[in-house]
Design a protein around this motif. Structure first.
Motif, PDB file in Angstrom:
ATOM      1  N   HIS A 249       1.129  -1.237   0.059  1.00 10.10           N
ATOM      2  CA  HIS A 249      -0.205  -0.255  -0.026  1.00 10.10           C
ATOM      3  C   HIS A 249       0.470   1.414   0.287  1.00 10.10           C
ATOM      4  CE1 HIS A 249      -3.350   1.819   0.128  1.00 10.10           C
ATOM      5  NE2 HIS A 249      -3.038   3.116   1.628  1.00 10.10           N
ATOM      6  N   LEU A 250       1.767   1.543   0.843  1.00 11.69           N
ATOM      7  CA  LEU A 250       2.277   2.733   0.596  1.00 11.69           C
ATOM      8  C   LEU A 250       3.669   3.232  -0.167  1.00 11.69           C
ATOM      9  CD1 LEU A 250       3.889   2.609   5.060  1.00 11.69           C
ATOM     10  CD2 LEU A 250       1.634   3.479   3.499  1.00 11.69           C
ATOM     11  N   HIS A 251       3.891   1.705  -1.091  1.00  6.93           N
ATOM     12  CA  HIS A 251       4.840   2.125  -2.186  1.00  6.93           C
ATOM     13  C   HIS A 251       6.434   2.407  -1.693  1.00  6.93           C
ATOM     14  CE1 HIS A 251       1.960   2.221  -5.820  1.00  6.93           C
ATOM     15  NE2 HIS A 251       1.456   1.589  -4.379  1.00  6.93           N
ATOM     16  N   ILE A 252       6.755   2.147  -0.656  1.00  8.75           N
ATOM     17  CA  ILE A 252       8.020   2.116  -0.302  1.00  8.75           C
ATOM     18  C   ILE A 252       8.238   1.181   0.644  1.00  8.75           C
ATOM     19  CG2 ILE A 252       9.580   3.839   1.668  1.00  8.75           C
ATOM     20  CD1 ILE A 252       6.869   5.246   2.724  1.00  8.75           C
ATOM     21  N   PRO A 253       9.041   0.001  -0.576  1.00 11.99           N
ATOM     22  CA  PRO A 253       9.491  -1.200   0.027  1.00 11.99           C
ATOM     23  C   PRO A 253      10.672  -1.324   0.805  1.00 11.99           C
ATOM     24  CG  PRO A 253      10.201  -0.538  -2.183  1.00 11.99           C
ATOM     25  CD  PRO A 253       8.705   0.856  -2.041  1.00 11.99           C
ATOM     26  N   ARG A 254      10.342  -1.919   1.995  1.00 13.46           N
ATOM     27  CA  ARG A 254      11.852  -1.957   2.752  1.00 13.46           C
ATOM     28  C   ARG A 254      11.286  -3.070   4.157  1.00 13.46           C
ATOM     29  NH1 ARG A 254      11.263   3.170   6.900  1.00 13.46           N
ATOM     30  NH2 ARG A 254       8.946   3.180   7.378  1.00 13.46           N
ATOM     31  N   THR A 255      12.104  -3.248   4.967  1.00 16.03           N
ATOM     32  CA  THR A 255      12.339  -3.587   6.025  1.00 16.03           C
ATOM     33  C   THR A 255      12.327  -3.368   6.790  1.00 16.03           C
ATOM     34  OG1 THR A 255      13.021  -6.253   5.414  1.00 16.03           O
ATOM     35  CG2 THR A 255      13.221  -6.128   7.099  1.00 16.03           C
ATOM     36  N   THR A 256      11.252  -3.453   8.418  1.00 19.84           N
ATOM     37  CA  THR A 256      11.827  -2.776   9.188  1.00 19.84           C
ATOM     38  C   THR A 256      11.402  -3.718  10.433  1.00 19.84           C
ATOM     39  OG1 THR A 256       8.903  -1.879   9.520  1.00 19.84           O
ATOM     40  CG2 THR A 256      11.104  -0.509   8.732  1.00 19.84           C
ATOM     41  N   TRP A 257      11.452  -3.394  11.858  1.00 12.14           N
ATOM     42  CA  TRP A 257      11.010  -3.736  13.045  1.00 12.14           C
ATOM     43  C   TRP A 257      10.541  -3.021  14.405  1.00 12.14           C
ATOM     44  CZ3 TRP A 257      13.340  -8.854  13.807  1.00 12.14           C
ATOM     45  CH2 TRP A 257      14.008  -9.274  11.754  1.00 12.14           C
ATOM     46  N   TYR A 258       9.885  -3.632  14.477  1.00 10.69           N
ATOM     47  CA  TYR A 258       8.692  -3.074  15.416  1.00 10.69           C
ATOM     48  C   TYR A 258       8.956  -3.944  17.009  1.00 10.69           C
ATOM     49  CZ  TYR A 258       7.862   0.498  12.017  1.00 10.69           C
ATOM     50  OH  TYR A 258       8.195   1.154  10.893  1.00 10.69           O
ATOM     51  N   ASP A 259       9.454  -3.844  17.912  1.00 11.98           N
ATOM     52  CA  ASP A 259       9.040  -4.384  19.479  1.00 11.98           C
ATOM     53  C   ASP A 259       9.756  -6.116  19.217  1.00 11.98           C
ATOM     54  OD1 ASP A 259       7.031  -3.185  21.063  1.00 11.98           O
ATOM     55  OD2 ASP A 259       5.986  -3.080  19.098  1.00 11.98           O
ATOM     56  N   GLY A 260      10.722  -6.327  18.300  1.00 10.75           N
ATOM     57  CA  GLY A 260      11.502  -7.114  17.639  1.00 10.75           C
ATOM     58  C   GLY A 260      11.322  -8.226  16.660  1.00 10.75           C
ATOM     59  N   GLU A 264       7.178  -6.028   6.517  1.00  7.93           N
ATOM     60  CA  GLU A 264       8.157  -6.748   5.379  1.00  7.93           C
ATOM     61  C   GLU A 264       6.874  -5.607   4.012  1.00  7.93           C
ATOM     62  OE1 GLU A 264      11.291  -7.177   4.328  1.00  7.93           O
ATOM     63  OE2 GLU A 264      11.533  -9.027   5.185  1.00  7.93           O
ATOM     64  N   GLU A 265       7.416  -4.545   3.921  1.00  8.11           N
ATOM     65  CA  GLU A 265       6.514  -3.778   2.601  1.00  8.11           C
ATOM     66  C   GLU A 265       7.061  -4.542   1.760  1.00  8.11           C
ATOM     67  OE1 GLU A 265       6.296  -1.744   0.258  1.00  8.11           O
ATOM     68  OE2 GLU A 265       4.595  -0.843   0.820  1.00  8.11           O
ATOM     69  N   VAL A 266       6.359  -5.061   0.382  1.00 11.57           N
ATOM     70  CA  VAL A 266       7.012  -5.448   0.073  1.00 11.57           C
ATOM     71  C   VAL A 266       6.525  -5.016  -1.256  1.00 11.57           C
ATOM     72  CG1 VAL A 266       6.811  -7.696   0.895  1.00 11.57           C
ATOM     73  CG2 VAL A 266       5.202  -7.252  -0.452  1.00 11.57           C
ATOM     74  N   SER A 267       5.629  -3.761  -2.178  1.00 18.87           N
ATOM     75  CA  SER A 267       5.008  -3.530  -3.410  1.00 18.87           C
ATOM     76  C   SER A 267       6.415  -2.874  -4.000  1.00 18.87           C
ATOM     77  CB  SER A 267       4.015  -2.122  -2.686  1.00 18.87           C
ATOM     78  OG  SER A 267       5.552  -1.128  -2.651  1.00 18.87           O
ATOM     79  N   ILE A 268       5.655  -3.359  -5.512  1.00 20.16           N
ATOM     80  CA  ILE A 268       6.107  -3.129  -6.554  1.00 20.16           C
ATOM     81  C   ILE A 268       5.735  -1.572  -7.231  1.00 20.16           C
ATOM     82  CG2 ILE A 268       6.181  -3.313  -8.914  1.00 20.16           C
ATOM     83  CD1 ILE A 268       7.213  -5.620  -7.231  1.00 20.16           C
ATOM     84  N   GLY A 269       4.815  -1.155  -6.697  1.00 23.64           N
ATOM     85  CA  GLY A 269       4.333  -0.109  -7.366  1.00 23.64           C
ATOM     86  C   GLY A 269       4.880   1.125  -8.640  1.00 23.64           C
ATOM     87  N   TYR A 270       3.844   2.070  -9.101  1.00 24.07           N
ATOM     88  CA  TYR A 270       3.842   2.768  -9.762  1.00 24.07           C
ATOM     89  C   TYR A 270       5.377   3.147 -10.687  1.00 24.07           C
ATOM     90  CZ  TYR A 270      -0.257   3.808  -8.002  1.00 24.07           C
ATOM     91  OH  TYR A 270      -1.638   3.821  -7.304  1.00 24.07           O
ATOM     92  N   PRO A 297      15.850   3.560   6.322  1.00 24.73           N
ATOM     93  CA  PRO A 297      14.629   4.040   5.607  1.00 24.73           C
ATOM     94  C   PRO A 297      14.216   4.636   4.650  1.00 24.73           C
ATOM     95  CG  PRO A 297      14.571   4.432   7.770  1.00 24.73           C
ATOM     96  CD  PRO A 297      15.954   3.948   7.456  1.00 24.73           C
ATOM     97  N   ALA A 298      13.372   4.113   3.305  1.00 26.56           N
ATOM     98  CA  ALA A 298      13.108   4.517   2.177  1.00 26.56           C
ATOM     99  C   ALA A 298      12.066   5.657   1.904  1.00 26.56           C
ATOM    100  CB  ALA A 298      13.482   3.265   1.316  1.00 26.56           C
ATOM    101  N   VAL A 299      12.112   6.855   0.945  1.00 22.48           N
ATOM    102  CA  VAL A 299      10.492   7.546   0.754  1.00 22.48           C
ATOM    103  C   VAL A 299       9.978   7.473  -0.078  1.00 22.48           C
ATOM    104  CG1 VAL A 299      10.391   9.801   1.183  1.00 22.48           C
ATOM    105  CG2 VAL A 299      11.737   9.029   3.397  1.00 22.48           C
ATOM    106  N   THR A 300       8.724   7.330  -0.217  1.00 19.05           N
ATOM    107  CA  THR A 300       9.084   7.386  -2.203  1.00 19.05           C
ATOM    108  C   THR A 300       7.726   8.626  -1.948  1.00 19.05           C
ATOM    109  OG1 THR A 300       8.116   6.223  -4.147  1.00 19.05           O
ATOM    110  CG2 THR A 300       7.774   5.645  -1.976  1.00 19.05           C
ATOM    111  N   GLU A 301       6.579   8.729  -2.948  1.00 19.21           N
ATOM    112  CA  GLU A 301       5.900   9.455  -3.443  1.00 19.21           C
ATOM    113  C   GLU A 301       4.783   9.295  -2.256  1.00 19.21           C
ATOM    114  OE1 GLU A 301       4.611  10.544  -7.001  1.00 19.21           O
ATOM    115  OE2 GLU A 301       6.963   9.780  -7.820  1.00 19.21           O
ATOM    116  N   ASP A 302       3.650   8.471  -1.895  1.00 19.03           N
ATOM    117  CA  ASP A 302       2.232   7.923  -1.377  1.00 19.03           C
ATOM    118  C   ASP A 302       1.383   7.585  -2.597  1.00 19.03           C
ATOM    119  OD1 ASP A 302       3.913   9.763   0.354  1.00 19.03           O
ATOM    120  OD2 ASP A 302       2.141  11.175   1.300  1.00 19.03           O
ATOM    121  N   ALA A 303       0.506   6.107  -2.251  1.00 17.65           N
ATOM    122  CA  ALA A 303       0.552   5.419  -3.172  1.00 17.65           C
ATOM    123  C   ALA A 303      -1.514   6.204  -3.178  1.00 17.65           C
ATOM    124  CB  ALA A 303       0.301   4.098  -2.601  1.00 17.65           C
ATOM    125  N   SER A 304      -1.990   5.543  -4.140  1.00 16.79           N
ATOM    126  CA  SER A 304      -3.837   6.569  -3.983  1.00 16.79           C
ATOM    127  C   SER A 304      -4.246   5.231  -3.949  1.00 16.79           C
ATOM    128  CB  SER A 304      -4.295   7.226  -5.046  1.00 16.79           C
ATOM    129  OG  SER A 304      -3.883   6.998  -6.555  1.00 16.79           O
TER     130      SER A 304
END
Length: 304
Positions: A249-260, A264-270, A297-304
């Motif tokens: 959904h976010l179109h920001i593919p990356r791996t992050t960790w919260y509380d261990g 995984e954000e796994v989008s292809i995007g536009y 962290p990566a930053v990209t455009e917001d999805a619609s």
């Protein structure tokens, strides 16, 4: 179409990989050849498709049929784009009826949906077994725009900023009175299913929208976060035995960790996005066996 049994995926024997992708957007011409490159490396590979395959029902079906023919098993959950009702789509169903139509299509293809039993991916050693829980949750406007305290204020701020999700015009919640009411119903149903799951078997929770708000903090337009999830799921990765969370959904593919717990954000995007950033981790993200990769962290455009 060659119907298969959604309740009987080809068993994983520990040799294959559990892979994931989202936001294929195959209705966009330049994304079709990208999606066509999605292929397993062994006959035992499973694939999670975390929403936004396409807008038109026939395109969703065609893409999932192709993937189901390639991978040992496919698990799908809808994004917002599958739930849009477009004038050009012959399938004019709205809301819950549209979702149920897509579930029926998936079952004919042998693709697991959020309405089916959680399939078990065997893995081996510390990487398995795990149960894959596809979840369909939507959003309830509680990831509000900065400086606002109500849904109405947050939406007004988004309109003032010119940052309004297309869902407001094309995603109908019928028969629910609103999208946030539909979200609350889906959260309650899903929470009961997760609570009833055997806590000894770790879960890979896969949904289109992130379970926590933190991933939205790097979006260029913070007003868009209100269409990205719900605070009702903020503790699910702690409450349940979760090995990993998959989302898009976010179109920001990356791996992050919260509380261990790994997210995984796994989008292809536009095309405008993947042409700029490329596909540094490949088109498919390996969820298990986990390869130990950590990313900045990566930053990209917001999805619609």
């Amino acid at each position: 179409m060659s119907p298969k049994s959604a309740s009987a995926p080809r068993p994983s024997d520990g040799r294959g990989r559990l892979l994931a992708v989202s936001d294929l957007h195959v209705g966009i011409a330049d994304n079709k050849p990208v999606a066509d490159r999605l292929r397993p490396t062994s006959d035992a590979d499973w694939l999670i498709v975390a929403g936004d395959v396409a807008e038109q029902a026939e395109e969703v079906e065609r893409a999932l049929e192709t993937l189901a023919g390639r991978f040992a098993h496919v698990v799908w959950t809808p994004g917002n784009h599958e739930l849009w009702t477009l004038d050009k789509d012959p399938v004019r169903l709205r809301g819950q009826e549209r979702y149920e139509h897509l579930v029926r299509v998936c079952r004919e293809l042998g693709v697991t949906t959020p309405e089916d039993p959680y399939p078990r991916w065997q893995g081996e050693g510390e990487d398995g077994p795990v149960a894959i829980a596809p979840v369909f949750l939507l959003y309830d406007y509680t990831f509000r725009a900065p400086g606002t305290s109500t849904k109405e204020e947050s939406l007004a701020r988004a309109h003032e900023a010119g940052v309004v999700c297309t869902d407001e015009f094309l995603l109908h919640p019928d028969p629910h009175p609103s999208r946030d009411a539909w979200c609350r119903a889906r959260v309650a149903l899903t929470e009961r299913r997760l609570a009833a799951h055997d806590p000894e078997v770790p879960l890979v929770i896969a949904g289109h929208w992130p379970l926590v708000r933190e991933p939205t903090s790097v979006m260029w337009y913070p007003e868009f976060a209100q269409w990205c999830g719900t605070e009702l799921t903020a503790d699910w990765h702690r409450r349940f035995n979760v090995a990993a969370v998959v989302y898009g959904h976010l179109h920001i593919p990356r791996t992050t960790w919260y509380d261990g717990v790994r997210f995984e954000e796994v989008s292809i995007g536009y095309p405008r996005e993947w042409r700029k950033r490329g596909h540094p981790r490949g088109l498919l993200r390996q969820i298990l066996p986990y390869d130990g990769t950590r990313e900045a962290p990566a930053v990209t455009e917001d999805a619609s």
